[in-house]
Design an enzyme around this catalytic site. Structure first.
Site, PDB file in Angstrom:
ATOM      1  N   ASP A  11      -0.098 -25.210 -71.835  1.00  0.00           N
ATOM      2  CA  ASP A  11      -2.072 -24.644 -72.388  1.00  0.00           C
ATOM      3  C   ASP A  11      -2.826 -25.522 -72.213  1.00  0.00           C
ATOM      4  OD1 ASP A  11      -4.595 -23.527 -72.561  1.00  0.00           O
ATOM      5  OD2 ASP A  11      -4.751 -23.381 -74.414  1.00  0.00           O
ATOM      6  N   ASN A  13      -4.724 -26.458 -69.021  1.00  0.00           N
ATOM      7  CA  ASN A  13      -4.285 -27.273 -67.230  1.00  0.00           C
ATOM      8  C   ASN A  13      -6.327 -27.363 -67.268  1.00  0.00           C
ATOM      9  OD1 ASN A  13      -2.065 -27.049 -67.611  1.00  0.00           O
ATOM     10  ND2 ASN A  13      -2.265 -24.861 -65.955  1.00  0.00           N
ATOM     11  N   HIS A  28      -4.134 -25.958 -62.782  1.00  0.00           N
ATOM     12  CA  HIS A  28      -3.519 -24.664 -62.693  1.00  0.00           C
ATOM     13  C   HIS A  28      -1.772 -25.420 -61.550  1.00  0.00           C
ATOM     14  CE1 HIS A  28      -5.215 -22.103 -65.505  1.00  0.00           C
ATOM     15  NE2 HIS A  28      -6.239 -22.177 -64.243  1.00  0.00           N
ATOM     16  N   SER A  56      -1.308 -14.409 -69.906  1.00  0.00           N
ATOM     17  CA  SER A  56      -1.099 -13.476 -71.047  1.00  0.00           C
ATOM     18  C   SER A  56      -1.955 -12.400 -69.968  1.00  0.00           C
ATOM     19  CB  SER A  56      -1.867 -14.209 -72.056  1.00  0.00           C
ATOM     20  OG  SER A  56      -2.733 -13.897 -71.930  1.00  0.00           O
ATOM     21  N   ASN A  59      -5.231 -13.393 -70.492  1.00  0.00           N
ATOM     22  CA  ASN A  59      -5.894 -13.762 -69.322  1.00  0.00           C
ATOM     23  C   ASN A  59      -6.668 -12.750 -68.112  1.00  0.00           C
ATOM     24  OD1 ASN A  59      -2.913 -16.366 -69.647  1.00  0.00           O
ATOM     25  ND2 ASN A  59      -4.939 -16.544 -70.365  1.00  0.00           N
ATOM     26  N   ARG A 179       2.931 -25.974 -78.438  1.00  0.00           N
ATOM     27  CA  ARG A 179       2.074 -26.031 -77.275  1.00  0.00           C
ATOM     28  C   ARG A 179       0.517 -26.730 -77.339  1.00  0.00           C
ATOM     29  NH1 ARG A 179      -2.318 -21.108 -78.134  1.00  0.00           N
ATOM     30  NH2 ARG A 179      -3.842 -22.070 -77.577  1.00  0.00           N
ATOM     31  N   ILE A 186      -1.476 -19.143 -81.786  1.00  0.00           N
ATOM     32  CA  ILE A 186      -0.665 -18.391 -81.062  1.00  0.00           C
ATOM     33  C   ILE A 186      -0.966 -17.636 -79.612  1.00  0.00           C
ATOM     34  CG2 ILE A 186       1.956 -16.493 -81.316  1.00  0.00           C
ATOM     35  CD1 ILE A 186       2.007 -18.885 -83.307  1.00  0.00           C
ATOM     36  N   SER A 187      -1.825 -17.391 -79.501  1.00  0.00           N
ATOM     37  CA  SER A 187      -2.550 -16.336 -78.374  1.00  0.00           C
ATOM     38  C   SER A 187      -1.366 -15.052 -77.966  1.00  0.00           C
ATOM     39  CB  SER A 187      -3.074 -17.793 -77.446  1.00  0.00           C
ATOM     40  OG  SER A 187      -3.789 -18.493 -78.117  1.00  0.00           O
ATOM     41  N   GLU A 198       9.589 -23.061 -85.588  1.00  0.00           N
ATOM     42  CA  GLU A 198       9.328 -24.620 -85.769  1.00  0.00           C
ATOM     43  C   GLU A 198       8.132 -24.342 -85.321  1.00  0.00           C
ATOM     44  OE1 GLU A 198      10.119 -26.465 -88.780  1.00  0.00           O
ATOM     45  OE2 GLU A 198      11.221 -24.759 -88.928  1.00  0.00           O
TER      46      GLU A 198
HETATM   47  C1  IPE Z   1      -2.670 -19.001 -74.196  1.00  0.00           C
HETATM   48  O1  IPE Z   1      -3.887 -20.175 -73.473  1.00  0.00           O
HETATM   49  C2  IPE Z   1      -1.677 -18.146 -72.619  1.00  0.00           C
HETATM   50  C3  IPE Z   1      -1.314 -19.018 -71.748  1.00  0.00           C
HETATM   51  C4  IPE Z   1      -0.935 -20.710 -72.029  1.00  0.00           C
HETATM   52  C5  IPE Z   1      -0.287 -19.033 -70.318  1.00  0.00           C
HETATM   53  P1  IPE Z   1      -5.293 -19.445 -73.992  1.00  0.00           P
HETATM   54  O2  IPE Z   1      -5.951 -20.312 -72.927  1.00  0.00           O
HETATM   55  O3  IPE Z   1      -5.178 -18.072 -72.824  1.00  0.00           O
HETATM   56  O4  IPE Z   1      -5.579 -19.783 -74.752  1.00  0.00           O
HETATM   57  P2  IPE Z   1      -6.248 -18.680 -75.613  1.00  0.00           P
HETATM   58  O5  IPE Z   1      -7.836 -18.080 -75.736  1.00  0.00           O
HETATM   59  O6  IPE Z   1      -7.323 -20.385 -75.753  1.00  0.00           O
HETATM   60  O7  IPE Z   1      -6.012 -19.008 -77.072  1.00  0.00           O
HETATM   61  C1  IPE Z   2      -3.238 -22.902 -69.366  1.00  0.00           C
HETATM   62  O1  IPE Z   2      -4.641 -23.546 -69.298  1.00  0.00           O
HETATM   63  C2  IPE Z   2      -2.847 -22.100 -68.687  1.00  0.00           C
HETATM   64  C3  IPE Z   2      -3.177 -20.739 -68.594  1.00  0.00           C
HETATM   65  C4  IPE Z   2      -4.142 -20.159 -69.550  1.00  0.00           C
HETATM   66  C5  IPE Z   2      -3.137 -20.017 -67.264  1.00  0.00           C
HETATM   67  P1  IPE Z   2      -5.961 -22.943 -69.530  1.00  0.00           P
HETATM   68  O2  IPE Z   2      -6.268 -22.319 -67.636  1.00  0.00           O
HETATM   69  O3  IPE Z   2      -5.870 -22.143 -70.111  1.00  0.00           O
HETATM   70  O4  IPE Z   2      -6.452 -24.613 -69.914  1.00  0.00           O
HETATM   71  P2  IPE Z   2      -7.093 -24.716 -70.935  1.00  0.00           P
HETATM   72  O5  IPE Z   2      -6.691 -24.269 -72.331  1.00  0.00           O
HETATM   73  O6  IPE Z   2      -9.326 -23.691 -70.267  1.00  0.00           O
HETATM   74  O7  IPE Z   2      -8.175 -26.528 -70.684  1.00  0.00           O
HETATM   75 MG    MG Z   3      -6.359 -22.111 -72.367  1.00  0.00          MG
END
Ligand code: IPE
Ligand code: IPE
Ligand code: MG
Length: 233
Positions: A11, A13, A28, A56, A59, A179, A186-187, A198
């Site tokens: 997470d 990106n 990404h 996810s 997403n 994470r 946990i998302s 753990e």
């Molecule tokens: C979890 O990250 C999904 C992935 C890393 C693929 P999210 O960015 O989607 O999670 P939330 O929305 O912050 O919980």
């Molecule tokens: C994780 O990074 C990648 C995916 C969920 C696809 P994010 O895109 O969620 O990045 P943030 O959390 O918005 O910074």
């Molecule tokens: Mg994210």
């Protein structure tokens, strides 16, 4: 002890890109580049299975332009990495729902799965269009079908049996969940499997994650006492 199975919520990106004045998709792109080094580093540490959360089931709520970019990135990434996976003996697997994934992604995915199926090294388990709740519902439907067909008896449904219907059927539960990006949740990742995993988090955004940070997490894991509900040592 080195964790046999590490799961990573990759997470941060978007925030990584924003901090650099770039568009989210640049994050990404940078994140995809980091993954290969981490697979190698995990392998070098003696990790046997690496499960990474790439996309996810929630997403899809993001703007179409971002979702389209991620799908395209997944397709090109998978195709490009096949020789590298094979050179490093990496066996790629997939967990998640195929429903809703673009045909182009499914094609590249099937190609990488078939091309690496015989590799005997680290397992790279890609969670794409994955949701823990979706996985449990899908498993439940398959179980009901088996009962209706007479292949399974209700009294034979126990935890072991249930696990066999999950996407992770023949894999042990993760020992360590990492994470990145600083959040403590946990998302919807591996809801069943994380029961006794753990958890280790870092503020580092995924595109800045390094083999050294992975090693730190593994060292921290080694200091934990896992009790699984018992009294431990
Ligand atoms: C979890 O990250 C999904 C992935 C890393 C693929 P999210 O960015 O989607 O999670 P939330 O929305 O912050 O919980
Ligand atoms: C994780 O990074 C990648 C995916 C969920 C696809 P994010 O895109 O969620 O990045 P943030 O959390 O918005 O910074
Ligand atoms: Mg994210």
């Amino acid at each position: 002890m080195v964790p046999k199975h590490i799961a990573i919520i990759m997470d941060g990106n978007g925030r990584w890109a924003k901090e650099r004045g770039k568009i989210r998709t640049a994050g990404h792109q940078a994140g995809a580049e980091v993954l290969k080094d981490i697979v190698k580093a995990a392998d070098n540490l003696g990790v046997k299975i690496l499960t990474v959360y790439a996309f996810s089931t929630e997403n899809w709520k993001r703007p179409k332009i971002e979702v389209d970019f991620i799908m395209q990135l997944l397709g090109t990434y998978l195709k490009k990495e096949i020789p590298e996976f094979n050179a490093n003996n990496v066996q790629v697997r997939f967990i998640g729902s195929r429903n809703g994934l673009p045909e182009s992604v499914l094609e590249e995915l099937d190609l990488v799965l078939a091309s690496t199926a015989k590799n005997t090294g680290i397992i790279l388990n890609l969670a794409i269009n994955y949701g823990g709740r979706e996985e449990i519902i899908t498993a439940t439907k398959k179980i009901v079908e088996s009962v209706q067909k007479g292949d399974l008896k209700v009294e034979d449904i126990d935890e072991k049996c249930f696990e066999n219907f999950l996407y992770t059927a023949d894999l042990p539960a993760p020992d360590l969940l990492i994470r990145t990006g600083g959040d403590f949740r946990i998302s919807n990742f591996l809801l069943w499997q994380l029961a006794y995993t753990e958890i280790w988090t870092t503020d580092t955004y995924w595109p800045d994650f390094t083999p050294e940070i992975l090693q730190t997490a593994v060292v921290e894991f080694g200091k934990r006492e896992r009790r699984f509900g018992g009294l431990g040592n």
